[in-house]
Structure formats: C-alpha cells, structure tokens
Design a protein around this motif. Sequence first.
Motif, mmCIF file in Angstrom:
data_model
loop_
_atom_site.group_PDB
_atom_site.id
_atom_site.type_symbol
_atom_site.label_atom_id
_atom_site.label_comp_id
_atom_site.label_asym_id
_atom_site.label_seq_id
_atom_site.Cartn_x
_atom_site.Cartn_y
_atom_site.Cartn_z
ATOM 1 N N LEU A 118 0.822 -1.208 0.000
ATOM 2 C CA LEU A 118 0.000 0.000 0.000
ATOM 3 C C LEU A 118 0.857 1.258 0.000
ATOM 4 O O LEU A 118 0.465 2.287 -0.557
ATOM 5 C CB LEU A 118 -0.928 -0.033 1.214
ATOM 6 C CG LEU A 118 -2.066 0.981 1.237
ATOM 7 C CD1 LEU A 118 -2.926 0.852 0.005
ATOM 8 C CD2 LEU A 118 -2.909 0.811 2.470
ATOM 9 N N GLU A 119 2.049 1.155 0.629
ATOM 10 C CA GLU A 119 2.935 2.323 0.649
ATOM 11 C C GLU A 119 3.312 2.741 -0.768
ATOM 12 O O GLU A 119 3.329 3.929 -1.090
ATOM 13 C CB GLU A 119 4.203 2.014 1.456
ATOM 14 C CG GLU A 119 3.998 1.882 2.959
ATOM 15 C CD GLU A 119 3.447 0.524 3.371
ATOM 16 O OE1 GLU A 119 3.330 -0.359 2.487
ATOM 17 O OE2 GLU A 119 3.120 0.345 4.557
ATOM 18 N N THR A 143 2.865 17.720 -1.244
ATOM 19 C CA THR A 143 1.900 16.687 -1.616
ATOM 20 C C THR A 143 2.034 15.457 -0.728
ATOM 21 O O THR A 143 1.038 14.890 -0.271
ATOM 22 C CB THR A 143 2.092 16.293 -3.085
ATOM 23 O OG1 THR A 143 2.025 17.470 -3.879
ATOM 24 C CG2 THR A 143 1.039 15.325 -3.545
ATOM 25 N N LEU A 144 3.294 15.047 -0.464
ATOM 26 C CA LEU A 144 3.510 13.819 0.299
ATOM 27 C C LEU A 144 3.078 13.990 1.754
ATOM 28 O O LEU A 144 2.486 13.074 2.345
ATOM 29 C CB LEU A 144 4.981 13.429 0.234
ATOM 30 C CG LEU A 144 5.442 12.898 -1.128
ATOM 31 C CD1 LEU A 144 6.939 12.990 -1.250
ATOM 32 C CD2 LEU A 144 4.987 11.473 -1.306
ATOM 33 N N PHE A 191 18.873 24.983 0.263
ATOM 34 C CA PHE A 191 18.303 24.214 -0.851
ATOM 35 C C PHE A 191 18.500 22.720 -0.637
ATOM 36 O O PHE A 191 17.580 21.922 -0.863
ATOM 37 C CB PHE A 191 18.963 24.662 -2.158
ATOM 38 C CG PHE A 191 18.324 24.093 -3.381
ATOM 39 C CD1 PHE A 191 17.070 24.526 -3.791
ATOM 40 C CD2 PHE A 191 18.961 23.117 -4.133
ATOM 41 C CE1 PHE A 191 16.476 24.002 -4.908
ATOM 42 C CE2 PHE A 191 18.365 22.584 -5.252
ATOM 43 C CZ PHE A 191 17.118 23.028 -5.648
ATOM 44 N N LEU A 192 19.696 22.360 -0.166
ATOM 45 C CA LEU A 192 19.949 20.934 0.070
ATOM 46 C C LEU A 192 19.112 20.417 1.235
ATOM 47 O O LEU A 192 18.646 19.279 1.219
ATOM 48 C CB LEU A 192 21.447 20.693 0.333
ATOM 49 C CG LEU A 192 22.333 20.832 -0.900
ATOM 50 C CD1 LEU A 192 23.780 20.597 -0.522
ATOM 51 C CD2 LEU A 192 21.916 19.840 -1.971
ATOM 52 N N ILE A 193 18.906 21.278 2.261
ATOM 53 C CA ILE A 193 18.041 20.853 3.369
ATOM 54 C C ILE A 193 16.623 20.645 2.857
ATOM 55 O O ILE A 193 15.928 19.698 3.249
ATOM 56 C CB ILE A 193 18.089 21.871 4.522
ATOM 57 C CG1 ILE A 193 19.493 21.944 5.085
ATOM 58 C CG2 ILE A 193 17.117 21.482 5.627
ATOM 59 C CD1 ILE A 193 19.667 22.942 6.186
ATOM 60 N N LEU A 194 16.198 21.528 1.920
ATOM 61 C CA LEU A 194 14.869 21.363 1.324
ATOM 62 C C LEU A 194 14.774 20.025 0.588
ATOM 63 O O LEU A 194 13.768 19.305 0.718
ATOM 64 C CB LEU A 194 14.600 22.533 0.378
ATOM 65 C CG LEU A 194 13.245 22.560 -0.307
ATOM 66 C CD1 LEU A 194 12.154 22.781 0.711
ATOM 67 C CD2 LEU A 194 13.203 23.652 -1.357
ATOM 68 N N CYS A 195 15.831 19.680 -0.167
ATOM 69 C CA CYS A 195 15.847 18.377 -0.849
ATOM 70 C C CYS A 195 15.734 17.245 0.174
ATOM 71 O O CYS A 195 14.984 16.276 -0.029
ATOM 72 C CB CYS A 195 17.140 18.200 -1.639
ATOM 73 S SG CYS A 195 17.394 19.386 -2.939
ATOM 74 N N ALA A 196 16.470 17.398 1.289
ATOM 75 C CA ALA A 196 16.421 16.361 2.321
ATOM 76 C C ALA A 196 15.018 16.232 2.896
ATOM 77 O O ALA A 196 14.531 15.120 3.127
ATOM 78 C CB ALA A 196 17.420 16.701 3.426
ATOM 79 N N LEU A 197 14.349 17.392 3.109
ATOM 80 C CA LEU A 197 12.988 17.344 3.650
ATOM 81 C C LEU A 197 12.053 16.609 2.695
ATOM 82 O O LEU A 197 11.204 15.817 3.127
ATOM 83 C CB LEU A 197 12.469 18.770 3.873
ATOM 84 C CG LEU A 197 13.025 19.515 5.071
ATOM 85 C CD1 LEU A 197 12.474 20.920 5.106
ATOM 86 C CD2 LEU A 197 12.652 18.787 6.342
ATOM 87 N N THR A 198 12.234 16.846 1.389
ATOM 88 C CA THR A 198 11.398 16.146 0.413
ATOM 89 C C THR A 198 11.634 14.642 0.482
ATOM 90 O O THR A 198 10.682 13.854 0.446
ATOM 91 C CB THR A 198 11.691 16.672 -0.993
ATOM 92 O OG1 THR A 198 11.535 18.078 -0.985
ATOM 93 C CG2 THR A 198 10.770 16.065 -2.011
ATOM 94 N N LEU A 199 12.909 14.257 0.624
ATOM 95 C CA LEU A 199 13.204 12.821 0.691
ATOM 96 C C LEU A 199 12.633 12.201 1.965
ATOM 97 O O LEU A 199 12.084 11.100 1.935
ATOM 98 C CB LEU A 199 14.721 12.591 0.617
ATOM 99 C CG LEU A 199 15.345 12.944 -0.735
ATOM 100 C CD1 LEU A 199 16.845 12.782 -0.679
ATOM 101 C CD2 LEU A 199 14.770 12.056 -1.824
ATOM 102 N N ILE A 200 12.756 12.944 3.092
ATOM 103 C CA ILE A 200 12.194 12.425 4.350
ATOM 104 C C ILE A 200 10.692 12.238 4.207
ATOM 105 O O ILE A 200 10.129 11.204 4.593
ATOM 106 C CB ILE A 200 12.501 13.388 5.519
ATOM 107 C CG1 ILE A 200 13.990 13.422 5.811
ATOM 108 C CG2 ILE A 200 11.749 12.962 6.774
ATOM 109 C CD1 ILE A 200 14.371 14.489 6.808
ATOM 110 N N SER A 201 10.025 13.254 3.605
ATOM 111 C CA SER A 201 8.570 13.142 3.509
ATOM 112 C C SER A 201 8.173 12.063 2.509
ATOM 113 O O SER A 201 7.065 11.523 2.601
ATOM 114 C CB SER A 201 7.939 14.485 3.157
ATOM 115 O OG SER A 201 8.562 15.034 2.054
ATOM 116 N N PRO A 218 4.144 8.281 2.660
ATOM 117 C CA PRO A 218 3.470 7.044 2.243
ATOM 118 C C PRO A 218 3.291 6.041 3.380
ATOM 119 O O PRO A 218 2.231 5.417 3.472
ATOM 120 C CB PRO A 218 4.408 6.486 1.168
ATOM 121 C CG PRO A 218 5.122 7.658 0.647
ATOM 122 C CD PRO A 218 5.310 8.576 1.802
ATOM 123 N N VAL A 219 4.282 5.905 4.268
ATOM 124 C CA VAL A 219 4.150 4.912 5.347
ATOM 125 C C VAL A 219 2.997 5.289 6.270
ATOM 126 O O VAL A 219 2.093 4.487 6.544
ATOM 127 C CB VAL A 219 5.472 4.794 6.136
ATOM 128 C CG1 VAL A 219 5.270 3.966 7.384
ATOM 129 C CG2 VAL A 219 6.541 4.168 5.267
#
Lengths: 255, 223
Positions: B91-92, B143-144, B196-206, B211-212
Amino acid sequence: MAFWDYANPTRFLKLVETVLPWLTGLCVIVFAVGLYLGFFVAPEDYQQGATVRIMFIHVPAAWLCMMCYSIMALSSLGTLVWKHPLADVSAKSAAPIGAAFTFMALVTGSLWGKPMWGTYWVWDARLTSVLVLFIMYLGLMTLWRTMDDPIKAGKAAAVLTLVGALNLPIIKFSVDWWNTLHQPASVMRMDGPSIDSSMLWPLFVMAIAFTLLFFVIHLMAMRNEILRRRVRALRMRAASAAHPGTAAATAQPAE
Amino acid sequence: MNGWAMTLFRRDISLSVRIGGSALVGVLFFLAVVTVIPFGVGPDLNLLARIGPAILWIGALLATLLGLDRLFQADREDGTLDLMLMAGRPLEVVVLVKCLAHWVATGLPLVVAAPLLGIFLNLDPVSMAAVTATLLVGTPALTLIGAIGASLTVSLRRGGLLLAVLVIPLAIPVMIFGVSSADAAIHDPMPFMTPFLILCALTLISAVIGPVASAIALRFAGD
C-alpha cells in the motif's frame, strides 16, 4: 506484568480510586511549598524585579507542554503497536491538558515579554515553535471530535501524533534556522545551570508540582473518558434493543 | 517501474486531467491568490519584489492544500480504494504512485506557472529561477505530507478544512527552507545551496514518512 494488568478498565478505575486522593494531596502540598518559595522566599531579580516570578509558572508550563506531547506519542505507540485498550484513552485525555499547558506557557510568556522585551509577541524561534505545537494540539483535538467511532478516531489520531512527534524536532530545527532572539536554554546546559540556586530551587519544586498536577488531571480525564465510553456503549445497546434488526450491525462491543 | 504501478499512474493522471478532474483549478487558484496580494499590500513594486518568493510559496501551499482532499476520497467513494487495499500490492507504494500522479497533475503546473507569476511580482531573473527551482523540489514534499492528512480525513464528509489545519504545521519546515533558499539567491552573502539541500532532504524524508503513515491510516479507515 503490571502494564497488562491495568488493560482492564475496571481494574484501572479501581487503581485510580486508590491513587488519586494521595496524588491530589501531594500535589496540593507541593504547590503550596512551591508557590510560597516562589513568591516569598526567592529574591527579586536585580534587573527584572518582581516580574521574574512569572518564571515559576511559565517555565514549568513550557516543560509540561513538551512532556504531555511525549506521553501522547508513547500512548499512540501503545495504540498502534500493542493495541493497549487504555492507550488511546490516555492519548485522548492528554491532548486538552497539553493544549491548556501550552496556552498557559504562551500567555505567561507574552505577559513576561511585555515588560522585558517591550512587546507581547515576537516572531522568535521558541515562541513560534510553541505556537505550532499549540496548533497541533488543537488539530488533534479536532480530529478526535470529527469521528464518531472512538476506536477509529483513536487510531487516526495516533498516526497523526506519531507523525507530529517525528516532525516536531524538524520544525524546531527549521524555526531556529529561521530566526532566533530568545535567550538560549539556561537550565538544561552541559556546564550546569546559569540561574542562581535561590531561584532554581523554587523552580524545581514548581516543576514537580506541575508534573503532579498533570498526572492528577490526566487520571481524572482518563476516568471520565472510560465512563463516557461506557455510557455510549449502554446507550447504543439500549437503542439496538429498542429497534431490533435495524441496529444489529452497530451493537459491537465498544469496551 | 512495474506494470501495475505504471497503470495506476496513468489512470490517476487521466482521471485528473479529464472532465470532472481538478488538475488545472489549482493553477487558476494560484493565479487568483497572487493577484489578490497586491490589493492587500499595495502595488509597490519594490515591496512586491522583496516578498515575491514568499507570496509564490504561500500561493503554492494553499493551491496544494486545495486539491488534496480529493486524493483518496474519490477512490473511496466509488470503492476503488477497497480494491487497492485488497489487491495485495504494498500500500505504501500505491500511495507513493498516487502522490506522484497527483503532483504531476497539480504540483507541476504550479511550478511551470511560477516564472510567469514572477513577472507580475517584479522578480528579477535570478530570483525567478531560484523560486522555480525551490518549488520544483519543495512541492512534492507538500503533496507527500498532505497525503497523510488526506488519508486521515478520507472518511469525513467535509474533511478539507480539517485537512488544511492538520497539514499546515507539518508543512512549516518545507515553507521555511523553500523561502529562505529563494531569498538566499537574491541576497549575495548567504549561500543558496545550504537551505536548498536541506529542502531536498525534507522532500526525501517526507517521501518516506508520507506514504508509510498514510498507508497505516488508510488501512484503519478501510475496515
């Protein structure tokens, strides 16, 4: 294991009946000592005068709003992982208490800020993250209120509480990045507290008093929530007895 | 990508761009929000240039929130969600694919529209590029994270407002780093890449948490 013994609401209620009077008495005594120390024994600050006494309410309330969220996060873990029947009762009844302590921290903080900083509100990092925490408490309470099935509402709120617990450090970090004006932490420091011990002791006693107050109110709220669910189950049983057949599907064991 | 995931992705995209879908309403809303701001703060072009990145980010956040309540609700109403729950696929991954499709249909148009709206706000080319880049990286996170709120409120009839209240506190970090990296591109001394890189990291974390958590919430909402 004691943890599971009190999964039975009746046994839990019996425990509450025994513990609550003692806890309440202890809470009142510690509060009396703490307030006396804070208002009569502790010296006035050489710079802030008597307004420093706001600290004895403000700082424990701010600690408590963090502790309350931690307890809710642990209870949510109990709901989702161990399916402990009292975990969502605990989380649900902790939310309004946490919101109240957060509100108290915000109000006393802004009353303290007016004479010290010259303004009731600044968009500083700590104030902002406590405000965000307050919004999260209110959002959780709203989520509980919108679903009529307490079991489902408890699970949904548990998911949100845990996501919030993961996010709170990130929010804290990013708000710190965004702006900082508030004084850095002065009690919980590696090189020992920077407050004089004449003020630290009353603060410590008040922190214990607030913690006891939290547990007294929390146990009372949990008791009320269990009773409220029993009333709900009885009403549903009465309703399904009045209209047999149509309501058969809803007559599930609620407790 | 696996066959079923691609099929699900195509299905969600075509549902949202055809009649009854709401893919482009978000862009219109974005335009309306940006248009209404100068009426609130005055038509001073210097001021608008200074707060322009923030306006675009707030507009994007609001437009994303607006579209989120239909992310799972339409599927729940016609029973597709139950089929997805019973299909035996993780489902994730289903949630992740649905979020991706939702972002392509609603988030990507916002990113494409951002430079155009930047002209209205008197942004110079550098900050226009910076805002567009941060929106490109940051809106998937919105979105995530929003998917968590969408799955929690999926069974409510009027969940949209509650969804916004639940999601906004969680979206604050994305907002902070999006706006501060766009600002850093304009004001020279600050480095652009750090936020900007922290923003990328936040997107990856979310992309992990979203989904989980929303899969857990959907499982509970399903039974």
